[in-house]
Structures are given as C-alpha cells and as structure tokens.
Design a protein around this motif. Structure first.
Motif: not given
Length: 75
Positions: A60-75
């Motif tokens: 779950l932690s790895k999934w959340a980190a990937r999701r946060a990274k994708r969200a950060e890249d979109l900004l």
C-alpha cells in the motif's frame, strides 16, 4: 519381609490399571502438553498474520508513493 519392602512392591495390576493419582497425573500431563501445543500454534499464527500485514502495508505504501509521484508530475 519388613513393611518397608512391602510398600516398595509394584503389583502387576497397578501397571495395567493405574488408579487414583497416577491416572490423574497422566491426564494432567497430557492436558498441559496439549495446552503448550495450542499456545505454540497460536504464536505461529500470530507471526504469520503480522508478516502478512506488514507485506500488505508495504504494498500500500509503494502504491501511495507512486500515486503521489504521478500527481506531483502533473503539477
């Protein structure tokens, strides 16, 4: 024979059909052994559950980190 030797004799019928405290001690020892086995099994199951839980949280932690990274890249 003296009384001392008579009390030390073991009769064949006592070995075949133990009475009183001998039988009670046997059952108590068996019950204690079963309790020890049950406690050991419970401890092993707790360890397995803890390991599975740790793996689940790690995924779950790895999934959340990937999701946060994708969200950060979109900004």
């Amino acid at each position: 024979m003296t009384g001392l030797h008579d009390t030390q004799r073991t009769y064949h019928k006592d070995l075949i059909n133990p009475e009183g405290t001998k039988t009670m001690l046997l059952y108590e020892n068996l019950a204690r052994e079963r309790m020890r086995e049950a406690e050991q099994n419970a401890a092993e199951q707790r360890l397995v559950r803890r390991l599975n839980s740790a793996k689940r949280w790690q995924r779950l932690s790895k999934w959340a980190a990937r999701r946060a990274k994708r969200a950060e890249d979109l900004l």
